[in-house]
Design an enzyme around this catalytic site. Structure first.
Site, short mmCIF file in Angstrom:
data_model
loop_
_atom_site.label_atom_id
_atom_site.label_comp_id
_atom_site.label_asym_id
_atom_site.label_seq_id
_atom_site.Cartn_x
_atom_site.Cartn_y
_atom_site.Cartn_z
N MET A 32 0.83 -1.25 0.21
CA MET A 32 0.06 -0.13 0.01
C MET A 32 0.87 1.18 -0.01
O MET A 32 0.38 2.27 0.18
CB MET A 32 -0.89 -0.09 1.25
CG MET A 32 -1.97 -1.27 1.17
SD MET A 32 -3.61 -0.66 1.90
CE MET A 32 -2.98 -0.44 3.80
N GLY A 33 2.16 1.18 -0.60
CA GLY A 33 2.85 2.27 -0.36
C GLY A 33 3.77 2.63 0.80
O GLY A 33 3.51 1.83 1.89
N HIS A 39 9.60 -3.24 3.18
CA HIS A 39 9.03 -3.60 2.00
C HIS A 39 10.19 -4.02 0.90
O HIS A 39 10.05 -4.87 0.17
CB HIS A 39 8.51 -2.34 1.29
CG HIS A 39 6.91 -1.83 2.04
ND1 HIS A 39 6.93 -1.17 2.90
CD2 HIS A 39 5.89 -2.72 2.01
CE1 HIS A 39 5.64 -0.88 3.10
NE2 HIS A 39 5.03 -1.89 2.88
N GLY A 151 4.74 -10.14 3.76
CA GLY A 151 5.39 -9.79 4.95
C GLY A 151 5.01 -10.78 6.13
O GLY A 151 3.56 -10.88 5.99
N SER A 189 6.70 -0.46 9.98
CA SER A 189 5.42 -0.36 9.67
C SER A 189 5.10 0.89 8.84
O SER A 189 5.94 2.12 9.26
CB SER A 189 4.41 -0.62 10.69
OG SER A 189 3.09 -0.17 10.44
N SER A 190 4.46 1.07 7.79
CA SER A 190 4.01 2.23 7.22
C SER A 190 3.27 3.20 8.13
O SER A 190 3.45 4.38 8.33
CB SER A 190 3.10 2.11 6.13
OG SER A 190 3.76 1.40 5.22
#
Ligand code: PAF
Length: 284
Positions: A32-33, A39, A151, A189-190
């Site tokens: 999700m970017g 990532h 992940g 985590s984003s």
């Protein structure tokens, strides 16, 4: 070869068709970017399994509940593309919501995660895993990858994606990649980008709880849960959502008599940011 930016489903299909015509093996890294080192590790592993790596960057509205952080979820397509260029990814697929969901951000046909989509993370986020499995099935149908890399941080998601592939006989190999952590233990985590400095410190409660559970593994499931729970009693800035121990082979809750591998799962709210983490241990 310069990176190809694929913004429509048709572009993605045409790109994959030409790779296949050259006999190349294709890997998909769905994201999700707001890409971080976790990532990048997924991309590195994908490269080991394929000639062509496609990363998708799509903030999937279907997996966010009405009161969740869809609007403020970090979006940084240029920075993401820069990182993917450095890694030598062949293509980035960044479709619009309209292209993915022509009926306006919702999908009439859903892939359901079943009972397991309603417990743990799915209990706190109703419909979340139906949204995840629906978009993953769509991405698999569009890209038709030989392998796809996920992940291990969202252990329930990885379990459900593997089951999706098995139940729907999808011809894609799923590869799980261990969670990447900061030196102090915080899982990447984003959503970490949304933490203040104080919340960033508080967020360590999650990995500390997992460590505490691990150090009690010799004494069984109840002791592991109690040890992990005690971390949240002293950490006031963190609101525990759930702490659970499952059998990693079935994702069923592990009972007191359980021996062998167990997966400890934790979710907590740090300020307004919801974080998850997990670790596998063995009960002798
Ligand atoms: O794990 C994620 O980032 C998302 O849930 C995924 C798999 C890309 C689906 O939107």
């Amino acid at each position: 070869m310069p990176i190809q930016t694929l913004t429509t489903i048709d572009d993605a299909r045409a790109f994959v068709a030409s790779a296949r015509a050259e006999g190349k093996r294709v890997a998909l890294v769905p994201t999700m970017g707001a890409l971080h080192a976790g990532h990048l590790e997924l991309v590195r592993v994908a490269r080991e399994h394929a000639d062509v790596v496609i990363a998708s960057v799509f903030v999937n509205p279907l997996q966010f509940g009405p009161h969740e952080d869809l609007a403020r979820y970090p979006r940084m397509p240029e920075a993401d593309t820069e990182q993917l260029i450095v890694l030598g990814v062949e293509a980035v697929f960044m479709p619009s919501v309209e292209d993915m969901y022509p009926d306006g951000g919702r999908s009439a046909t859903l892939v359901t995660a079943g009972h397991l989509g309603t417990v743990l993370e799915g209990r706190s986020r109703p419909g979340h895993y139906d949204g995840v499995l629906t978009v993953v099935a769509k991405l698999f149908s569009i890209v038709q990858p030989d392998v796809a890399v996920f992940g291990e941080k969202d252990a329930q998601q990885l379990f459900l994606v593997r089951r999706l592939v098995r139940d729907l006989n999808l011809p894609v190999e799923i590869i799980g990649v261990p969670t990447v952590r900061e030196p102090d233990g915080l899982a990447l985590s984003s959503r970490n980008a949304m933490l203040s400095a104080g919340e960033r410190r508080d967020a360590l409660a999650l990995s500390r709880a997992l460590e505490a559970a691990g150090s009690a593994a010799d004494r069984g499931v109840e002791s592991m849960l109690a040890a992990a729970q005690s971390v949240f009693q002293s950490d006031t800035g963190v609101q525990l959502d759930y702490l659970a121990i499952v059998d990693p082979c079935t994702f069923a809750f592990a009972g007191e008599q359980h021996h062998g591998p167990v997966q400890v799962l934790v979710a907590a709210r740090v300020g307004s940011v919801r974080l998850i983490d997990n670790a596998i241990f063995s009960i002798p």
